[in-house]
Motif scaffolding. Structure first.
Motif, mmCIF file in Angstrom:
data_model
loop_
_atom_site.group_PDB
_atom_site.id
_atom_site.type_symbol
_atom_site.label_atom_id
_atom_site.label_comp_id
_atom_site.label_asym_id
_atom_site.label_seq_id
_atom_site.Cartn_x
_atom_site.Cartn_y
_atom_site.Cartn_z
ATOM 1 N N GLU A 245 0.861 -1.174 0.000
ATOM 2 C CA GLU A 245 0.000 0.000 0.000
ATOM 3 C C GLU A 245 0.903 1.232 0.000
ATOM 4 O O GLU A 245 1.734 1.395 0.894
ATOM 5 C CB GLU A 245 -0.936 0.012 1.205
ATOM 6 C CG GLU A 245 -1.928 1.170 1.166
ATOM 7 C CD GLU A 245 -3.177 0.895 1.969
ATOM 8 O OE1 GLU A 245 -4.141 0.346 1.391
ATOM 9 O OE2 GLU A 245 -3.191 1.202 3.177
ATOM 10 N N GLY A 307 -7.493 2.693 -4.213
ATOM 11 C CA GLY A 307 -8.288 1.562 -4.675
ATOM 12 C C GLY A 307 -9.775 1.676 -4.426
ATOM 13 O O GLY A 307 -10.534 0.741 -4.708
ATOM 14 N N ARG A 310 -12.222 0.945 -7.414
ATOM 15 C CA ARG A 310 -12.059 -0.335 -8.108
ATOM 16 C C ARG A 310 -13.370 -0.782 -8.731
ATOM 17 O O ARG A 310 -14.431 -0.710 -8.111
ATOM 18 C CB ARG A 310 -11.575 -1.404 -7.127
ATOM 19 C CG ARG A 310 -11.189 -2.714 -7.800
ATOM 20 C CD ARG A 310 -10.857 -3.780 -6.778
ATOM 21 N NE ARG A 310 -12.051 -4.490 -6.332
ATOM 22 C CZ ARG A 310 -12.073 -5.778 -5.965
ATOM 23 N NH1 ARG A 310 -10.963 -6.482 -5.969
ATOM 24 N NH2 ARG A 310 -13.193 -6.338 -5.576
ATOM 25 N N ASN A 323 -1.166 2.342 -11.520
ATOM 26 C CA ASN A 323 -1.871 1.503 -10.560
ATOM 27 C C ASN A 323 -0.954 1.208 -9.379
ATOM 28 O O ASN A 323 0.041 0.507 -9.524
ATOM 29 C CB ASN A 323 -2.307 0.190 -11.213
ATOM 30 C CG ASN A 323 -2.765 -0.838 -10.181
ATOM 31 O OD1 ASN A 323 -3.347 -0.485 -9.160
ATOM 32 N ND2 ASN A 323 -2.492 -2.101 -10.449
ATOM 33 N N ALA A 325 -2.646 0.370 -6.378
ATOM 34 C CA ALA A 325 -3.622 -0.137 -5.416
ATOM 35 C C ALA A 325 -4.028 -1.584 -5.653
ATOM 36 O O ALA A 325 -4.266 -2.322 -4.692
ATOM 37 C CB ALA A 325 -4.877 0.748 -5.435
ATOM 38 N N LEU A 326 -4.116 -2.000 -6.901
ATOM 39 C CA LEU A 326 -4.592 -3.342 -7.196
ATOM 40 C C LEU A 326 -3.444 -4.335 -7.233
ATOM 41 O O LEU A 326 -2.382 -4.061 -7.793
ATOM 42 C CB LEU A 326 -5.327 -3.368 -8.537
ATOM 43 C CG LEU A 326 -6.564 -2.473 -8.673
ATOM 44 C CD1 LEU A 326 -7.166 -2.636 -10.053
ATOM 45 C CD2 LEU A 326 -7.594 -2.794 -7.588
ATOM 46 N N GLU A 330 -5.722 -9.181 -8.966
ATOM 47 C CA GLU A 330 -6.955 -8.440 -9.214
ATOM 48 C C GLU A 330 -7.026 -7.949 -10.659
ATOM 49 O O GLU A 330 -8.077 -8.036 -11.297
ATOM 50 C CB GLU A 330 -7.046 -7.252 -8.255
ATOM 51 C CG GLU A 330 -7.233 -7.636 -6.797
ATOM 52 C CD GLU A 330 -7.259 -6.436 -5.877
ATOM 53 O OE1 GLU A 330 -8.352 -6.063 -5.395
ATOM 54 O OE2 GLU A 330 -6.184 -5.857 -5.635
ATOM 55 N N THR A 331 -5.921 -7.416 -11.171
ATOM 56 C CA THR A 331 -5.941 -6.951 -12.567
ATOM 57 C C THR A 331 -6.104 -8.131 -13.522
ATOM 58 O O THR A 331 -6.803 -8.023 -14.535
ATOM 59 C CB THR A 331 -4.658 -6.170 -12.892
ATOM 60 O OG1 THR A 331 -3.507 -6.968 -12.613
ATOM 61 C CG2 THR A 331 -4.598 -4.887 -12.079
ATOM 62 N N LEU A 337 -8.867 0.376 -11.997
ATOM 63 C CA LEU A 337 -9.124 1.588 -11.227
ATOM 64 C C LEU A 337 -9.814 2.578 -12.157
ATOM 65 O O LEU A 337 -9.222 3.034 -13.143
ATOM 66 C CB LEU A 337 -7.817 2.175 -10.698
ATOM 67 C CG LEU A 337 -7.025 1.302 -9.722
ATOM 68 C CD1 LEU A 337 -5.691 1.964 -9.383
ATOM 69 C CD2 LEU A 337 -7.824 1.029 -8.450
#
Length: 354
Positions: A245, A307, A310, A323, A325-326, A330-331, A337
């Motif tokens: 983070e 995030g 999202r 990016n 945050a992801l 997740e991507t 985002l």
């Protein structure tokens, strides 16, 4: 679906000269909405001269247990950012009894308590979500251990010093604390200096069996998090065990160059069970398009860091400027985002409810 509610300030605690902890009281009727996982954050909102300002701050208090009704209070740490739009107000003006607009918890930088060895490398205010993670983990899981490596400028600038010391007193056999100061000599502990990749590559294996750590949590300024990730990858740690983070990003060093986008595109978005389709203005992000038509769309930083915005990409293609945050998983699963996404096809469909 993330929502804002007005919550009263129950306490304002000065942590350092440039940071405070704000505690919000959560009324019984809202406690379930504010149930949070350890490591999640809140977005705070205020209006200044007709302009809405949102800032995201991590929850530092332990997460409620599953059998609790939800948190009675929520505590966040705020560090002063010179010239900032929210932190000077938080440090100088907010008082007990004031009411602030607080979004329900969000964020995927979390750890559900489970047996095993965990570790974190944090810098400055990056301690905030990790404090919640450590306290919740050690309270709930007797077979868990945690090693915290934290970096600060000086001892006087160290946030939550007493809270971390209390955890060390309560769990002396299961909580390992290592502190590095970049601008102050310590009587004991690490020599003065920054925690860069080279230093971490030698330090971490000396502290704990790197290969046995179930999850690494890296939080703080962009440079520290990137250095820690490179050190861990060089030590053979799988990417899936590293969670990040970012709190501060130097735009000049990481700004993405302008990329391609498609003019005359439309976005269809599903939000809180309702959908709509709107044209995307030239150059704007998909979040900006949605916000023009649905002001309740979730967002906080608009910088690709928190995030909060999202969304699942149902169809079409997009370009994300950046990016932070992801997670890669997740991507790969199809999440984007919205604040950083620009259309590459004539139609794009997003689902904020997934």
């Amino acid at each position: 679906m993330a929502r804002f509610h007005s919550l009263p300030v129950a306490a304002v605690d000065r942590l350092t000269e440039d940071s405070v902890a704000l505690t919000f009281a959560v009324p019984p009727g809202l406690r379930e909405e504010y149930r949070h996982a350890p490591g999640q954050h809140l977005a705070l909102r205020r209006i200044v001269d007709g302009t809405e300002i949102r800032r995201t701050y991590s929850i530092c208090s332990p997460a409620p247990t599953p059998d609790e009704e939800g948190p009675r209070t929520l505590r966040v740490g705020v560090r002063l950012v010179e010239g900032g739009a929210f932190s000077p107000y938080a440090l100088k003006e907010i008082a007990v009894g004031d009411e602030l607009e607080v979004m329900t918890p969000a964020g995927g930088f979390t750890l559900e308590p489970a047996p095993g060895l965990y570790a974190a490398v944090v810098g400055g205010s990056g301690i905030t979500p990790v404090l919640s993670i450590v306290a919740t983990l050690l309270d709930r899981e007797p077979e868990a251990r945690f090693c915290l490596v934290r970096s600060d400028r000086t001892s006087a600038s160290t946030m939550f010093l007493e809270e971390v010391a209390d955890l060390k007193d309560r769990f002396p056999d299961r909580f390992q604390l290592v502190t590095a100061l970049s601008r102050e000599e310590q009587q004991a502990g690490l020599p003065t200096g920054r925690l860069d990749e080279e230093r971490l590559s030698g330090l971490l294996p000396a502290l704990l069996p790197v290969e046995s750590v179930a999850g690494w949590f890296l939080c703080g300024p962009f440079g520290l998090v990137q250095s820690a990730e490179r050190a861990l990858r060089g030590l053979g740690v799988r990417r899936t065990r590293i969670h990040e983070e970012i709190f501060h990003v130097d735009d000049g060093s990481v700004a993405a160059p302008p990329g391609p986008s498609l003019a005359h595109s439309t976005v269809t978005a599903r939000l809180d069970g309702r959908g709509g389709t709107w044209p995307v203005d030239d150059g704007e992000s998909l979040l900006e398009t949605v916000l023009r038509n649905r002001p309740d769309a979730p967002y906080a930083c608009k910088g690709g860091v928190c995030g909060t915005c999202r969304a699942f990409l149902v169809s079409g293609e997009v370009r994300m400027d950046r990016n932070f945050a992801l997670e890669p998983e997740e991507t790969e699963a199809g999440y984007v985002l919205a604040c950083q996404s620009h259309p590459l096809t004539e139609t794009v469909e997003l689902d904020f409810d997934r």
